[in-house]
Design a protein around this motif. Structure first.
Motif, PDB file in Angstrom:
ATOM      1  N   LYS A 231      49.801  17.262  92.702  1.00 51.60           N
ATOM      2  CA  LYS A 231      49.431  16.425  93.843  1.00 51.60           C
ATOM      3  C   LYS A 231      48.646  17.177  94.912  1.00 51.60           C
ATOM      4  O   LYS A 231      48.299  16.609  95.935  1.00 51.60           O
ATOM      5  N   THR A 232      48.363  18.460  94.699  1.00 53.50           N
ATOM      6  CA  THR A 232      47.544  19.209  95.651  1.00 53.50           C
ATOM      7  C   THR A 232      46.064  18.915  95.399  1.00 53.50           C
ATOM      8  O   THR A 232      45.712  18.278  94.402  1.00 53.50           O
ATOM      9  N   GLY A 233      45.196  19.401  96.301  1.00 54.86           N
ATOM     10  CA  GLY A 233      43.776  19.108  96.168  1.00 54.86           C
ATOM     11  C   GLY A 233      43.200  19.532  94.838  1.00 54.86           C
ATOM     12  O   GLY A 233      42.470  18.785  94.183  1.00 54.86           O
ATOM     13  N   GLY A 234      43.499  20.776  94.423  1.00 57.20           N
ATOM     14  CA  GLY A 234      42.978  21.292  93.160  1.00 57.20           C
ATOM     15  C   GLY A 234      43.864  21.026  91.972  1.00 57.20           C
ATOM     16  O   GLY A 234      43.548  21.453  90.856  1.00 57.20           O
ATOM     17  N   GLY A 235      44.978  20.326  92.191  1.00 57.14           N
ATOM     18  CA  GLY A 235      45.881  20.029  91.087  1.00 57.14           C
ATOM     19  C   GLY A 235      46.504  21.276  90.503  1.00 57.14           C
ATOM     20  O   GLY A 235      46.599  22.324  91.153  1.00 57.14           O
ATOM     21  N   LYS A 236      46.927  21.188  89.270  1.00 57.15           N
ATOM     22  CA  LYS A 236      47.516  22.342  88.598  1.00 57.15           C
ATOM     23  C   LYS A 236      46.451  23.419  88.401  1.00 57.15           C
ATOM     24  O   LYS A 236      45.340  23.118  87.949  1.00 57.15           O
ATOM     25  N   SER A 237      46.814  24.663  88.720  1.00 49.96           N
ATOM     26  CA  SER A 237      45.806  25.724  88.678  1.00 49.96           C
ATOM     27  C   SER A 237      46.417  27.058  88.275  1.00 49.96           C
ATOM     28  O   SER A 237      47.624  27.270  88.393  1.00 49.96           O
ATOM     29  N   VAL A 238      45.539  27.949  87.819  1.00 50.91           N
ATOM     30  CA  VAL A 238      45.921  29.306  87.426  1.00 50.91           C
ATOM     31  C   VAL A 238      44.869  30.270  87.966  1.00 50.91           C
ATOM     32  O   VAL A 238      43.671  29.972  87.919  1.00 50.91           O
ATOM     33  N   THR A 239      45.332  31.411  88.487  1.00 52.76           N
ATOM     34  CA  THR A 239      44.412  32.459  88.931  1.00 52.76           C
ATOM     35  C   THR A 239      44.716  33.739  88.166  1.00 52.76           C
ATOM     36  O   THR A 239      45.863  34.200  88.146  1.00 52.76           O
ATOM     37  N   MET A 240      43.676  34.316  87.553  1.00 53.49           N
ATOM     38  CA  MET A 240      43.799  35.580  86.819  1.00 53.49           C
ATOM     39  C   MET A 240      42.979  36.644  87.517  1.00 53.49           C
ATOM     40  O   MET A 240      41.873  36.373  87.996  1.00 53.49           O
ATOM     41  N   GLU A 241      43.508  37.845  87.553  1.00 54.46           N
ATOM     42  CA  GLU A 241      42.841  38.961  88.234  1.00 54.46           C
ATOM     43  C   GLU A 241      42.457  40.025  87.209  1.00 54.46           C
ATOM     44  O   GLU A 241      43.282  40.473  86.418  1.00 54.46           O
ATOM     45  N   TYR A 242      41.181  40.439  87.253  1.00 51.34           N
ATOM     46  CA  TYR A 242      40.661  41.452  86.339  1.00 51.34           C
ATOM     47  C   TYR A 242      40.230  42.679  87.137  1.00 51.34           C
ATOM     48  O   TYR A 242      39.454  42.568  88.098  1.00 51.34           O
ATOM     49  N   ASP A 243      40.735  43.840  86.729  1.00 51.68           N
ATOM     50  CA  ASP A 243      40.436  45.093  87.418  1.00 51.68           C
ATOM     51  C   ASP A 243      39.159  45.699  86.855  1.00 51.68           C
ATOM     52  O   ASP A 243      39.079  46.027  85.667  1.00 51.68           O
ATOM     53  N   HIS A 244      38.135  45.849  87.716  1.00 54.23           N
ATOM     54  CA  HIS A 244      36.852  46.418  87.303  1.00 54.23           C
ATOM     55  C   HIS A 244      36.681  47.854  87.799  1.00 54.23           C
ATOM     56  O   HIS A 244      35.557  48.321  87.992  1.00 54.23           O
TER      57      HIS A 244
END
Length: 518
Positions: A231-244
């Motif tokens: 029910k949030t603006g972006g709905g269900k979401s996932v954030t992944m972090e990649y180390d460069h």
């Protein structure tokens, strides 16, 4: 003997032959066949010998491959049709072997059926969360691993004996596609889709997709955020972090997901499935993936960047040939000015022509599975695509002579995705007229003229005649418009005649009833 065991006995020799050739456990092949074909009793397996639910790709269709139309995740999808079950088994093995998403599986031992089952689910072979467990349950309950052991005892697997390692990619695009990913809204300022009176900064790209597996883009990605609230603006979401390393870190976020397969703290590999795309959230107008990318500096500062620049970097590092297209333009091109053209992989995709006309761009969208339409196929369907595209081009020429190429390409994109062309402005004497493609892909003309409303599907003869006229370079735009107008006028006249006839019948019936009463 149960149905599962009967199926396994009938197809065990073929499964073991595939294991020897490709290194895929025979037990897994049989378990997949049991599930995907309902023990050989499904409609796809009975009518098209398709035992693994393999869909027909644009390449398959272009090479003349046969197909069946079947409703699965979406209505009227095209699935491969084979001359024999053996062909289905062979094509299934080739599909796994040639697809980078499954490359890591070929590093497993050929008799590690549990690892293969888990890997198939992680790579997104099926959308069911219990797919791996179901495969292993079938293998264990029916002792299918005995076929693996038989292969290992009688010469083993060819690819192991040749010591050729399967290629492994450490980079992937967020969606699997054969030729391109279609962007419907790029990074930058745009009209707010929820309030057209306002402008907004779009901090990501919207990619057209509908309940497709979403994939991690790099190895060693750490899941740093998961939002399960639809029910949030972006709905269900996932954030992944990649180390460069010295270049800092990159955070990639997927929004509007239907389901999530990872949790905070998980470490993902390139091509690993993290969830399914969807349409969740309060700020969405249809199924799609919103992909956002941020860079994280050494001081902890986050900065929004164009995801196209990140994908351009991924494409070069991973030797990925797929394009990222918005209104016919490859968004990656401006971020790759100093690199050699990306090598073509085994899909043999052709580079995108940056000078596509609106008509050619529409044909590309209508015939491509990557755009979620995929109408390519038999001769009639190709003719329908030509008719639809030619009509759109004529409407643009007549109605928008002063519009820019960018505006015309945008209109062509919208018409292709909506499968609808508004012809009102190019016709006289009608209040509204549109050509739309119905669920079966057939062109249907709808017209409103005064109190008369008519709608009907064009016949194959009308499609041929109209297409021939629209593509005739010897005819002027006005002459082509008259051909279209003639068909519309006939529809209106026939509808009015039919209406008048019905009214006369009603009047006669009423008079007859009145006379009988007297």
């Amino acid at each position: 003997m149960g149905k599962n065991q009967q199926y396994a006995m009938e197809h065990s020799e073929e499964a073991m032959a595939q294991m020897r050739k490709y290194g895929i456990p025979a037990s897994v092949i049989l378990a997949q066949g049991i599930i995907e074909s309902s023990n050989g009793q499904s409609e796809l397996s009975r009518l098209g010998n398709n035992h693994f639910g393999v869909k027909a790709t644009p390449k398959w269709l272009a090479e003349g491959g046969q197909y069946l139309v079947y409703t699965d995740d979406k209505p009227n999808e095209k699935f491969c049709s084979y001359a024999s079950v053996t062909e289905s088994y062979e094509h299934h093995s080739q599909f796994l072997k040639e697809n980078s998403r499954y490359a890591s599986l070929f590093k497993l031992s050929p008799d590690d059926y549990a690892g293969w089952c888990d890997g198939l689910q992680a790579a997104g072979y099926a959308s069911g969360k219990n797919y791996a467990a179901n495969l292993k349950s079938i293998i264990d309950a029916n002792g299918l691993d005995r076929y693996d052991q038989e292969v290992m005892k009688t010469g083993g697997v060819e690819h192991q004996r040749s010591a050729v390692a399967a290629p492994v990619s450490h980079y992937a695009f967020p969606l699997e596609s054969k030729e391109f990913m279609l962007v419907t809204s790029p990074f930058g300022m745009r009209t707010d889709p929820m309030d057209p009176s306002k402008q907004q900064m779009h901090k990501g790209v919207d990619i057209r997709c509908d309940h497709q597996p979403l994939l991690a883009t790099e190895d060693n990605g750490k899941v740093v955020a998961v939002n399960a609230n639809a029910k949030t603006g972006g709905g269900k979401s996932v954030t992944m972090e990649y180390d460069h390393g010295k270049d800092g870190k990159v955070q990639v976020t997927y929004m509007h997901m239907d389901s999530i397969d990872v949790k905070v703290g998980d470490v993902v590999k390139a091509g690993e499935k993290v969830g399914i795309s969807g349409n969740t959230g309060t700020r969405t107008t249809g199924p799609h993936l919103h992909m956002g990318v941020k860079t994280l500096g050494a001081d902890g500062t986050l900065r929004e960047i164009d995801p196209a620049s990140y994908l351009a970097d991924i494409a070069v590092k991973g030797n990925i040939s797929q394009q990222v297209l918005y209104n016919g333009e490859n968004l990656l091109a401006k971020y790759q000015p100093a690199v050699e053209p990306v090598k073509q992989d085994q899909t043999e995709t052709e580079p995108v022509d940056q000078n596509l006309s609106p008509e050619d761009w529409m044909k590309k969208l209508l015939s491509s599975e990557d755009a979620g339409i995929g109408m390519g196929g038999d001769g009639l369907m190709q003719m329908i695509i030509g008719l639809f595209s030619s009509l759109m081009a004529l409407a643009l020429q007549i109605d928008n002579r002063e519009s820019s190429r960018e505006e015309q390409m945008s209109e062509a994109t919208e018409a292709a995705l909506d499968r609808r062309i508004d012809l009102t402005s190019m016709l006289k004497g009608v209040d509204h007229c549109e050509l739309l493609l119905n669920d079966g892909g057939k062109p249907q003309l709808h017209v409103v003229a005064g109190e008369t409303e008519a709608s009907r599907e064009l016949s194959p003869a009308e499609i041929r005649n109209l297409t021939s006229a629209l593509q005739n370079t010897a005819l002027s735009d006005e002459e082509k418009r008259q051909r279209v107008s003639s068909i519309v006028s006939q529809m209106v006249m026939q509808q009015r005649m039919s209406h008048n006839f019905d009214q006369q019948l009603d009047a006669d019936r009423s008079m007859s009833e009145t006379m009988q009463i007297r």
